[in-house]
Design a protein around this motif. Structure first.
Motif, mmCIF file in Angstrom:
data_model
loop_
_atom_site.group_PDB
_atom_site.id
_atom_site.type_symbol
_atom_site.label_atom_id
_atom_site.label_comp_id
_atom_site.label_asym_id
_atom_site.label_seq_id
_atom_site.Cartn_x
_atom_site.Cartn_y
_atom_site.Cartn_z
ATOM 1 N N PRO A 123 -7.286 -12.271 -6.837
ATOM 2 C CA PRO A 123 -7.216 -10.826 -7.098
ATOM 3 C C PRO A 123 -7.865 -10.438 -8.419
ATOM 4 C CG PRO A 123 -5.100 -11.647 -6.392
ATOM 5 C CD PRO A 123 -5.957 -12.846 -6.616
ATOM 6 N N ALA A 124 -7.819 -11.332 -9.405
ATOM 7 C CA ALA A 124 -8.350 -10.991 -10.720
ATOM 8 C C ALA A 124 -9.812 -10.583 -10.663
ATOM 9 C CB ALA A 124 -8.167 -12.163 -11.673
ATOM 10 N N ILE A 125 -10.590 -11.139 -9.743
ATOM 11 C CA ILE A 125 -11.985 -10.724 -9.656
ATOM 12 C C ILE A 125 -12.223 -9.714 -8.548
ATOM 13 C CG2 ILE A 125 -13.240 -12.541 -10.825
ATOM 14 C CD1 ILE A 125 -13.331 -14.080 -8.244
ATOM 15 N N GLU A 180 3.918 0.411 -3.269
ATOM 16 C CA GLU A 180 3.036 0.704 -4.378
ATOM 17 C C GLU A 180 1.581 0.788 -3.911
ATOM 18 O OE1 GLU A 180 1.806 -1.811 -8.166
ATOM 19 O OE2 GLU A 180 3.949 -1.725 -7.825
ATOM 20 N N GLU A 181 1.249 -0.046 -2.929
ATOM 21 C CA GLU A 181 -0.134 -0.135 -2.480
ATOM 22 C C GLU A 181 -0.390 0.702 -1.239
ATOM 23 O OE1 GLU A 181 -2.308 -2.471 -4.148
ATOM 24 O OE2 GLU A 181 -0.651 -2.443 -5.549
ATOM 25 N N GLN A 230 -1.024 3.692 -0.507
ATOM 26 C CA GLN A 230 -2.182 4.550 -0.526
ATOM 27 C C GLN A 230 -3.437 3.765 -0.156
ATOM 28 O OE1 GLN A 230 -2.360 6.399 -4.271
ATOM 29 N NE2 GLN A 230 -3.855 7.918 -3.647
ATOM 30 N N LEU A 231 -3.535 2.597 -0.718
ATOM 31 C CA LEU A 231 -4.683 1.750 -0.455
ATOM 32 C C LEU A 231 -4.705 1.307 0.997
ATOM 33 C CD1 LEU A 231 -6.961 0.117 -2.041
ATOM 34 C CD2 LEU A 231 -5.460 -1.791 -1.620
ATOM 35 N N PHE A 247 -10.060 -7.322 -7.477
ATOM 36 C CA PHE A 247 -9.458 -6.003 -7.686
ATOM 37 C C PHE A 247 -10.379 -5.060 -8.448
ATOM 38 C CE2 PHE A 247 -4.601 -6.657 -7.146
ATOM 39 C CZ PHE A 247 -4.820 -6.933 -5.824
ATOM 40 N N THR A 248 -11.403 -5.584 -9.122
ATOM 41 C CA THR A 248 -12.339 -4.685 -9.790
ATOM 42 C C THR A 248 -13.151 -3.906 -8.764
ATOM 43 O OG1 THR A 248 -13.846 -6.536 -9.925
ATOM 44 C CG2 THR A 248 -12.676 -5.976 -11.923
ATOM 45 N N ARG A 275 -12.215 -2.271 -6.125
ATOM 46 C CA ARG A 275 -11.326 -1.527 -5.243
ATOM 47 C C ARG A 275 -11.643 -0.050 -5.158
ATOM 48 N NH1 ARG A 275 -5.219 -3.597 -5.754
ATOM 49 N NH2 ARG A 275 -4.785 -1.701 -4.623
ATOM 50 N N THR A 276 -12.508 0.429 -6.022
ATOM 51 C CA THR A 276 -12.819 1.854 -5.947
ATOM 52 C C THR A 276 -13.690 2.132 -4.720
ATOM 53 O OG1 THR A 276 -14.601 1.390 -7.456
ATOM 54 C CG2 THR A 276 -12.632 2.385 -8.392
ATOM 55 N N ARG A 330 -16.066 -0.777 -2.303
ATOM 56 C CA ARG A 330 -15.174 -1.408 -1.340
ATOM 57 C C ARG A 330 -15.905 -2.344 -0.381
ATOM 58 N NH1 ARG A 330 -11.573 2.804 0.646
ATOM 59 N NH2 ARG A 330 -10.532 2.452 -1.332
#
Lengths: 268, 344
Positions: free
Chosen positions: B207-209, B255-256, B258-259, B211-212, B214-215, B219
Motif C-alpha cells: 500500500p505504501a507505494i 472509512e474506505e 467512498q473509495l 496508495f499514491t 488513488r486519485t 487510478r
C-alpha cells in the motif's frame, strides 16, 4: 540494483545522524535520539507537548559538533499558527546559559566558528507558514531544492501535518495527497540524511459500536510513517508521557518527561 | 505440441503426411487424439501399424509429461517460517518454493517484525539469498543485528548471514517491476558461483507505494501496475521457484466506503461484506485487505496479524489467522510473541 545488502544498511544506520530529545530515557530507547532515515510522528491531544517537543528539537539540532551535536539548521513548517518565537527565544537563552555554565566561556575554540548563542539559534530555524494543504504541498515540494542549496539543513518539522489535510473531504484524494507528501519526505530523509518530524492530532472514531480516541488521518497514514510517539499529559502528577506506539526496532514503551521553562527534560 | 515431421522412423511416407496435414493432423498430440478407425480410413494402413506409430509417439510423449510433474515435486523445496506455532498451523501448506503469501494487519500489528524474523530464519537455514523490497524505509539492519545477537550467533556468521539479505529501497510503484525483471533475468540453474541466487522475495509493503495512485487521474495507472506486478510475481514463483511474501494493510470498510463505491461495481459492497474477517474476530467485522477487489484473489495464502484488545497494549503477543488459502481450509489461528530475538 540488487547490490545493497542488509550489512550495508546496518552500517549506514550506525552512522546516521540523530537528534537528542534531552529526555535521556527516551534517547536511550531510540538508540541515541530521533534518527534520520525515518519519519517520526508525535501524536497527542492539545496541550500535550507536541509543539514543545518540536521547538526543543529545532534547538537540539544546532548543538555544536564539539559536544557531539549536529551543528545544523532546521526548517519549520507551521500550519496552525502554533509557532512562538518568544518561547523559542526563552529556550535558546536558557540553552546558551547552560552551555556556558557547563563548558566555560573559553572552551569554544574560536577558530572552529563554533558560534552558539541565542541569536545564532534563532537564525538557524527557517520558518515557513502554510495556511492550507496546497501551500503545504508547495512548501514540501520545494524542500529538496532548499536542501540542495543549504547542506546544513538536518531537520524538517511539520507542525501540524494533519491540520490542513484533515479538511479534504474525499478519502481517496486525502490518502493520495498524504502519501505523496510522505513519499517526498521519505525520499529526502533517505537521500540527504535529514530527520523528519511531523505532528498529528487525536480524533474520535466509531469502532466496534463505541467511540474511541485514536490518531487522526486513519490507518493508511499510520501505515506509511515509521515511528509514532504518542504524548499525553498526566494532570495530577504534572508530568507528560511519551508512548512509543509504533517502531520497527523496539517494543512499545512509555517514558515520562517534564516540560520546564528551559525545555524538555527526563525524570531522573 | 511437436510437429509430426520432426519424428523419424514413424514409417509414414511424405504422401501420407500430406494427407494427414490436409485433415488437420499436424502435431503429435493431434495424431494421438485421432481415433484408430479414422486413421485407418485416412491412411489405409493396417491397424497394427497405426497402433505401433501411436505407441512410438506415446512413449515419447506421456512419460515426459509425468517426469515434468515428478521433477516439479522434487524441486519444491520446503522452507518453513522457523516460527514453531505458525509452522504447525500451516503444516499442510508450508512455506515452500513457489509460495505466494500475503501478511496483512493493521498498522503497528507486527507485520514488519514477522517479515524480519522470516528473513533471518530463511538465511539461517542457508537456502539462498533473500531479497527484501522496502517501500517505506521500514527495513532495519539494526533490528536484524539485534535478532542475531539475541540468538548468540557468532560475529563472523552474523556478517555472512546479513550479506545474504539483499535490500532494495523504492518509493514509486513504477520501480518495483524493473527489480523483479532483473531477478527474473538471473540464471535459472542453481548456479551458486554466480553470487546472486535469490530464492525468496519479501515486499514490505504494497500500500505504501500504491496508495499514491488513488486519485482520479492515477487510478488506471495504479491498476495497470498492480496487474503487471501480479503477473511478474506468478512468473517468478512458477518458473524460478521463488517464494514470495507480500505485506498488505487491513483497512476499515466504512472509512474506505467512498473509495469502494467509486472504484468497483456498485453491488460489490455486498461481496465485501461476505469476504471480511469473520465477525467474531477481535478487530471487528469491517476490516478487509487494502488494494481492492482485484488484489483480493492475488496471493495463494493470506495471513492476518492482530493485536489483542483485552491484553495491555504493551504485550508482544499477537494472533495470526488464515484468512484465505488455496490449499486448505481457512480460519485456523495461533498465537505468536514478538520478542527482542524475533517472533516466536
Amino acid at each position: 540494483m540488487l547490490k545493497t545488502t542488509c550489512f550495508d544498511i546496518w552500517r549506514q544506520e550506525i552512522e546516521t545522524p540523530r537528534i537528542v530529545t534531552l529526555c535521556k530515557e527516551l534517547d536511550d530507547k531510540l538508540g541515541g535520539g530521533i534518527a534520520a532515515g525515518f519519519i517520526t510522528e508525535f501524536c497527542g491531544g492539545p496541550g500535550c507537548g507536541k509543539t514543545q517537543m518540536c521547538f526543543q528539537l529545532c534547538i537540539n539540532v544546532q548543538f555544536p559538533k564539539c559536544i557531539g551535536g549536529l551543528q545544523s539548521k532546521a526548517i519549520y513548517l507551521d500550519t496552525n499558527q502554533d509557532f512562538s518565537p518568544t518561547r523559542i527565544l526563552e529556550l535558546a537563552v536558557s540553552t546558551e546559559k547552560r552551555f556556558q555554565r557547563l563548558l566555560g566561556k573559553n572552551s569554544f575554540d574560536p577558530s572552529s566558528k563554533c558560534d552558539f548563542t541565542a541569536n545564532s539559534i534563532l537564525a538557524g530555524i527557517n520558518y515557513i507558514y502554510c495556511e492550507n494543504y496546497l501551500m503545504l504541498q508547495t512548501a514540501v515540494e520545494n524542500i529538496p531544492e532548499m536542501v540542495r542549496k543549504d547542506k546544513d539543513i538536518k531537520l524538517i518539522v511539520i507542525d501540524s501535518f494533519s491540520f490542513p489535510i484533515r479538511v479534504i473531504e474525499e478519502v481517496a484524494e486525502r490518502t493520495g495527497i498524504t502519501y505523496n507528501l510522505l513519499t517526498i519526505l521519505q525520499h529526502l530523509t533517505m537521500e540527504y540524511k535529514i530527520v523528519v518530524v511531523i505532528t498529528n492530532e487525536l480524533t474520535t472514531r466509531f469502532n466496534d459500536n463505541e467511540w474511541k480516541i485514536c490518531p487522526a488521518l486513519g490507518d493508511s497514514h499510520a501505515h506509511k510513517i515509521n515511528h509514532r510517539i504518542i504524548v499525553s499529559k498526566c494532570n495530577e502528577q504534572k508530568y507528560y508521557m511519551a508512548l512509543v506506539e509504533k517502531s520497527n526496532m523496539m517494543p512499545q514503551v512509555a517514558i515520562p518527561f517534564v516540560i520546564k521553562h528551559n525545555g524538555i527534560r527526563g525524570i531522573s | 505440441m511437436t510437429d509430426l515431421r520432426q519424428f523419424d522412423g514413424l514409417g509414414l511416407s511424405t504422401y501420407l503426411m500430406r494427407k494427414l496435414q490436409r485433415k488437420g493432423i499436424l502435431t503429435r498430440y493431434e495424431l494421438l487424439m485421432t481415433s484408430n478407425e479414422e486413421l485407418i480410413n485416412l491412411t489405409s494402413l493396417p491397424e497394427a501399424t497405426i497402433l505401433e506409430i501411436k505407441q512410438k509417439l506415446g512413449e515419447d510423449y506421456f512419460p515426459r509429461q509425468q517426469s515434468l510433474v515428478a521433477n516439479r515435486l522434487t524441486h519444491r523445496k520446503l522452507y518453513t517460517t522457523g516460527i514453531e506455532n505458525l509452522d504447525s498451523l500451516l503444516a499442510r501448506t508450508p512455506l515452500k518454493a513457489g509460495s505466494v503469501w500475503e501478511i496483512c494487519g493493521k498498522s503497528g500489528a507486527g507485520k514488519t517484525q514477522l517479515c524480519h524474523t522470516i528473513a533471518v530464519n530463511f538465511v539461517s537455514q542457508s537456502h539462498g539469498t533473500l531479497l527484501y523490497i522496502d517501500t517505506k524505509c521500514d527495513f532495519s539492519g539494526t533490528r536484524i543485528m539485534e535478532i542475531l545477537r539475541c540468538r548468540n550467533v557468532p560475529n563472523d556468521e552474523c556478517g555472512h548471514l546479513m550479506q545474504n539479505i539483499l535490500v532494495e529501497r523504492i518509493d514509486k510503484a513504477e520501480d518495483i517491476c524493473p527489480i523483479l525483471e532483473k531477478v527474473a533475468a538471473q540464471p535459472k540453474a542453481d548456479n551458486e558461483s554466480d553470487g546472486i541466487n535469490i530464492k525468496m522475495i519479501i515486499i514490505d509493503a504494497l500500500p505504501a507505494i500504491f496508495f499514491t495512485l488513488r486519485t482520479e487521474t492515477d487510478r488506471l495507472k495504479g491498476k495497470f501496475l498492480l496487474t503487471q506486478l501480479n503477473n511478474l510475481i506468478y512468473m517468478l514463483a512458477k518458473e524460478h521457484q521463488i517464494a514470495i511474501i507480500y505485506v498488505n494493510l487491513l483497512v476499515n470498510i466504512e472509512e474506505e466506503q467512498q473509495l469502494a463505491e467509486d472504484v468497483d461495481i456498485p453491488d460489490c459492497t455486498e461481496l465485501y461484506k461476505a469476504r471480511t474477517v469473520s465477525p467474531n474476530s477481535t478487530c471487528g467485522a469491517n476490516m478487509r485487505p487494502a488494494l481492492g477487489e482485484y488484489w483480493y484473489r492475488a496471493p495463494h495464502l493470506r495471513l492476518s496479524m492482530e493485536q489483542h484488545v483485552d491484553f495491555t497494549s504493551m504485550s508482544g503477543e499477537r494472533t495470526v489467522k488464515i484468512l484465505r488459502s488455496c490449499y486448505s481450509a481457512a480460519g485456523g489461528n495461533c498465537n505468536i510473541h514478538i520478542t527482542p530475538a524475533g517472533v516466536y
